[in-house]
Write a protein that holds these residues in place. Sequence first.
Motif, PDB file in Angstrom:
ATOM      1  N   LEU A 209       0.924  -1.296  -0.027  1.00 54.08           N
ATOM      2  CA  LEU A 209      -0.253   0.041  -0.010  1.00 54.08           C
ATOM      3  C   LEU A 209       0.800   1.234  -0.066  1.00 54.08           C
ATOM      4  CD1 LEU A 209      -2.896   1.461   0.106  1.00 54.08           C
ATOM      5  CD2 LEU A 209      -2.622   1.143   2.741  1.00 54.08           C
ATOM      6  N   ALA A 210       1.909   1.337   0.782  1.00 58.15           N
ATOM      7  CA  ALA A 210       2.804   2.321   0.656  1.00 58.15           C
ATOM      8  C   ALA A 210       3.414   2.682  -0.578  1.00 58.15           C
ATOM      9  CB  ALA A 210       3.942   2.202   1.954  1.00 58.15           C
ATOM     10  N   ALA A 211       4.228   1.545  -1.209  1.00 57.92           N
ATOM     11  CA  ALA A 211       4.476   1.749  -2.661  1.00 57.92           C
ATOM     12  C   ALA A 211       3.543   2.063  -3.438  1.00 57.92           C
ATOM     13  CB  ALA A 211       5.120   0.382  -2.936  1.00 57.92           C
ATOM     14  N   PHE A 212       2.116   1.882  -3.472  1.00 58.99           N
ATOM     15  CA  PHE A 212       1.302   2.036  -4.247  1.00 58.99           C
ATOM     16  C   PHE A 212       1.180   3.592  -3.908  1.00 58.99           C
ATOM     17  CE2 PHE A 212      -3.391   2.987  -5.107  1.00 58.99           C
ATOM     18  CZ  PHE A 212      -3.369   2.764  -6.639  1.00 58.99           C
ATOM     19  N   VAL A 213       0.717   4.180  -2.844  1.00 57.67           N
ATOM     20  CA  VAL A 213       0.552   5.596  -2.767  1.00 57.67           C
ATOM     21  C   VAL A 213       1.703   6.294  -3.238  1.00 57.67           C
ATOM     22  CG1 VAL A 213       0.250   7.469  -0.700  1.00 57.67           C
ATOM     23  CG2 VAL A 213      -0.833   5.123  -0.716  1.00 57.67           C
ATOM     24  N   GLY A 214       2.951   5.980  -2.667  1.00 56.65           N
ATOM     25  CA  GLY A 214       4.188   6.757  -3.309  1.00 56.65           C
ATOM     26  C   GLY A 214       4.223   6.685  -4.753  1.00 56.65           C
ATOM     27  N   TYR A 215       3.886   5.602  -5.268  1.00 63.42           N
ATOM     28  CA  TYR A 215       3.979   6.012  -7.014  1.00 63.42           C
ATOM     29  C   TYR A 215       2.972   6.805  -7.512  1.00 63.42           C
ATOM     30  CZ  TYR A 215       2.580   4.144 -11.576  1.00 63.42           C
ATOM     31  OH  TYR A 215       2.563   4.042 -12.959  1.00 63.42           O
TER      32      TYR A 215
ATOM     33  N   GLY B 135      -1.509  11.088 -12.491  1.00 62.06           N
ATOM     34  CA  GLY B 135      -1.750  10.465 -11.628  1.00 62.06           C
ATOM     35  C   GLY B 135      -2.917   9.818 -11.491  1.00 62.06           C
ATOM     36  N   ALA B 136      -4.052  10.351 -11.876  1.00 58.03           N
ATOM     37  CA  ALA B 136      -5.355   9.424 -11.971  1.00 58.03           C
ATOM     38  C   ALA B 136      -5.184   8.024 -12.676  1.00 58.03           C
ATOM     39  CB  ALA B 136      -6.641  10.327 -12.403  1.00 58.03           C
ATOM     40  N   ALA B 137      -4.512   8.578 -13.849  1.00 63.86           N
ATOM     41  CA  ALA B 137      -4.206   7.142 -14.783  1.00 63.86           C
ATOM     42  C   ALA B 137      -3.476   6.245 -13.821  1.00 63.86           C
ATOM     43  CB  ALA B 137      -3.724   7.546 -15.936  1.00 63.86           C
ATOM     44  N   ALA B 138      -2.339   6.445 -13.311  1.00 65.38           N
ATOM     45  CA  ALA B 138      -1.690   5.310 -12.388  1.00 65.38           C
ATOM     46  C   ALA B 138      -2.482   5.047 -11.297  1.00 65.38           C
ATOM     47  CB  ALA B 138      -0.391   6.268 -11.964  1.00 65.38           C
ATOM     48  N   PHE B 139      -3.445   5.861 -10.870  1.00 65.14           N
ATOM     49  CA  PHE B 139      -4.106   5.223  -9.497  1.00 65.14           C
ATOM     50  C   PHE B 139      -4.960   4.047  -9.990  1.00 65.14           C
ATOM     51  CE2 PHE B 139      -8.005   5.304  -6.961  1.00 65.14           C
ATOM     52  CZ  PHE B 139      -7.599   5.170  -6.136  1.00 65.14           C
TER      53      PHE B 139
END
Length: 201
Positions: free
Chosen positions: A58-64, A77-81
């Motif tokens: 989860l931390a890696a995903f939020v950081g990415y 950023g939305a596309a990555a989300f």
Amino acid sequence: MTRRLQGGNAYATSAFHTALTAALPERRDPAGSALIATEEGGAVIKVWQAWTGGAALLAAFVGYVWWTGSTHGGGMGAAAFFGAPAVILGGLFTFAAVSSAKDRAVLRRRGITVVAARRYHPNGKRASSYAFTDTSGNEHTTSYGSGRATDEIHVVYDPENTRLNAAVEPLFSTVLKHLLGGGTSLTILTFGLWGVLAPYV
């Protein structure tokens, strides 16, 4: 008296011959399944390990997502989300579809078809699984076809790996199901990869 067995399946023919030979003149011992031994194996993932791994992902995903949004704009950023979870889900679905198609090919090549009976709980309530007996006299349980209303279904299993089994269904429906499942999985994976790679391409 001589009987010819046709069908082109050497495994099924051999299994039928073995079962018939064992039944004449003596039938198998119904208590033979008691000779099966069950052993525990494999490491068990502890609860704290699962929570730690989940928190790290989860931390890696939020950081990415934060890094992508701050360096390439809110749209990317939305596309990555949405793209990162789609890559994971699409990859898992694609792997499952390929594995299922491979298993079906194995069952079609050397599977043995038997009748599986609906299991019942001690209180008489119908269970959501079926039980079948292989040619060695061992009983196995399968959840394939658990949504069916019939008390018996035909199940095909792999004689070299009895854990691999499936309910018998027409070839057309099997192919169509795997094509639709595989196509959907690849579509999700493709959109996910676009969302992940678009900011950096």
